[in-house]
Motif scaffolding. Structure first.
Motif, PDB file in Angstrom:
ATOM      1  N   ILE A 174      58.951  44.406  61.212  1.00 16.50           N
ATOM      2  CA  ILE A 174      57.552  43.610  61.526  1.00 16.50           C
ATOM      3  C   ILE A 174      57.664  42.145  61.082  1.00 16.50           C
ATOM      4  O   ILE A 174      57.788  42.171  59.775  1.00 16.50           O
ATOM      5  CB  ILE A 174      56.403  44.337  61.156  1.00 16.50           C
ATOM      6  N   ARG A 222      64.657  51.898  65.043  1.00 17.71           N
ATOM      7  CA  ARG A 222      63.785  50.731  64.930  1.00 17.71           C
ATOM      8  C   ARG A 222      64.733  49.722  66.010  1.00 17.71           C
ATOM      9  O   ARG A 222      64.042  48.513  66.352  1.00 17.71           O
ATOM     10  CB  ARG A 222      63.767  50.209  63.790  1.00 17.71           C
ATOM     11  N   PHE A 255      56.529  51.358  60.768  1.00 21.76           N
ATOM     12  CA  PHE A 255      56.057  51.946  61.605  1.00 21.76           C
ATOM     13  C   PHE A 255      55.456  53.449  61.587  1.00 21.76           C
ATOM     14  O   PHE A 255      56.365  54.214  60.590  1.00 21.76           O
ATOM     15  CB  PHE A 255      57.074  51.739  63.060  1.00 21.76           C
ATOM     16  N   HIS A 278      57.936  46.831  70.587  1.00 20.57           N
ATOM     17  CA  HIS A 278      58.015  46.368  69.305  1.00 20.57           C
ATOM     18  C   HIS A 278      56.688  45.205  69.219  1.00 20.57           C
ATOM     19  O   HIS A 278      56.042  45.322  67.940  1.00 20.57           O
ATOM     20  CB  HIS A 278      59.276  45.635  69.076  1.00 20.57           C
ATOM     21  N   SER A 318      54.045  45.822  66.439  1.00 20.57           N
ATOM     22  CA  SER A 318      53.751  44.779  65.403  1.00 20.57           C
ATOM     23  C   SER A 318      52.148  44.304  65.363  1.00 20.57           C
ATOM     24  O   SER A 318      51.846  43.805  64.385  1.00 20.57           O
ATOM     25  CB  SER A 318      54.791  44.020  65.619  1.00 20.57           C
ATOM     26  N   LEU A 373      64.000  49.673  69.598  1.00 20.41           N
ATOM     27  CA  LEU A 373      62.609  49.656  70.348  1.00 20.41           C
ATOM     28  C   LEU A 373      62.860  48.451  71.403  1.00 20.41           C
ATOM     29  O   LEU A 373      63.488  47.347  71.108  1.00 20.41           O
ATOM     30  CB  LEU A 373      61.845  48.977  69.198  1.00 20.41           C
ATOM     31  N   ASN A 433      65.045  43.805  62.843  1.00 20.91           N
ATOM     32  CA  ASN A 433      63.907  44.281  63.752  1.00 20.91           C
ATOM     33  C   ASN A 433      62.722  44.829  62.907  1.00 20.91           C
ATOM     34  O   ASN A 433      61.946  45.682  63.453  1.00 20.91           O
ATOM     35  CB  ASN A 433      64.306  45.186  64.890  1.00 20.91           C
TER      36      ASN A 433
END
Length: 223
Positions: free
Chosen positions: A73, A32, A172, A40, A44, A35, A71
């Motif tokens: 969302i 993550r 994710f 991302h 997101s 990304l 990182n």
């Protein structure tokens, strides 16, 4: 986006299963954090779109969400629109280690202060009950069990509330696992929202027979 994960121990000691979860957590957090910004943003945006659709059926709900770290969302744009449309929102306040979270009223104008693990918390707002509680997913499995940061805050909070809210896992799709080997006190979420859409979990079908008899391992928020 496939991930190379450690092979899960299908049998063996509690320690081996915990070591596996710890190793998987590190891999997923590493994925993550690595990304690229465009990917991302794209994933997101998809998740925020599905979450906004989910909230359309709950315009008056008080949503307990989370301040994005590592990182995750960022759902604040959706939450702010929910508030503008007449809903309310709350953020967790952590009184201390190994204690359940308390949710306090939040608006975009709320003053924030560093809290547990330096995560921002509302300052001088009232504690409120929440109808929907969002749980960030480091990883998850099809039964709705989530792999979090290892602190056990969400499970302790759910055990302490008088009326259980609707629990929604946000993450994710690439972090989906076949089985996270849940511990005894792990609680499955009711709904999963990823970049692939919204899934409602039949929590009556998730039993305790395969859960490991152990509380969650130490928290890794500071890693």
């Amino acid at each position: 986006m496939s991930l190379e994960l450690p092979v899960a121990p299908r049998s063996g000691s509690v320690e081996k299963q915990s070591e596996w979860r710890h190793a998987v957590r590190r891999v997923l957090l590493g994925w993550r954090s690595a990304l690229d910004a465009a990917t991302h943003q794209h994933l997101s945006d998809q998740i925020r779109g599905h979450f906004e659709t989910f909230l359309k059926d709950r315009p008056a709900a008080t949503v307990g969400f989370y301040w994005p770290i590592q990182n995750e969302i960022d759902l604040r744009p959706v939450i702010e629109r929910h508030i503008a449309d007449g809903g309310t929102a709350a953020l967790p306040v952590v009184p201390g280690k190994d204690q359940p979270m308390l949710f306090h009223d939040w608006t975009p104008q709320t003053e924030m202060v560093p809290g547990f693990a330096r995560i921002p918390e509302p300052r001088d707002t009232q504690e409120v009950p929440v109808h929907v509680m969002l749980a960030p997913l480091v990883g998850f499995d099809p039964s709705g069990y989530r792999l979090g940061y290892g602190g056990g805050f969400f499970d302790r909070t759910l055990a302490a509330v008088k009326r259980r809210p609707l629990v929604v896992g946000i993450g994710f799709e690439a972090t989906k696992l076949d089985d996270i080997l849940p511990h005894q006190y792990d609680v499955p979420v009711d709904v999963l929202i990823t970049d692939q859409g919204i899934r409602h979990i039949d929590t009556t079908a998730t039993g305790d027979a395969d859960k490991t008899d152990q509380s969650s391992p130490p928290c890794h928020l500071g890693e």
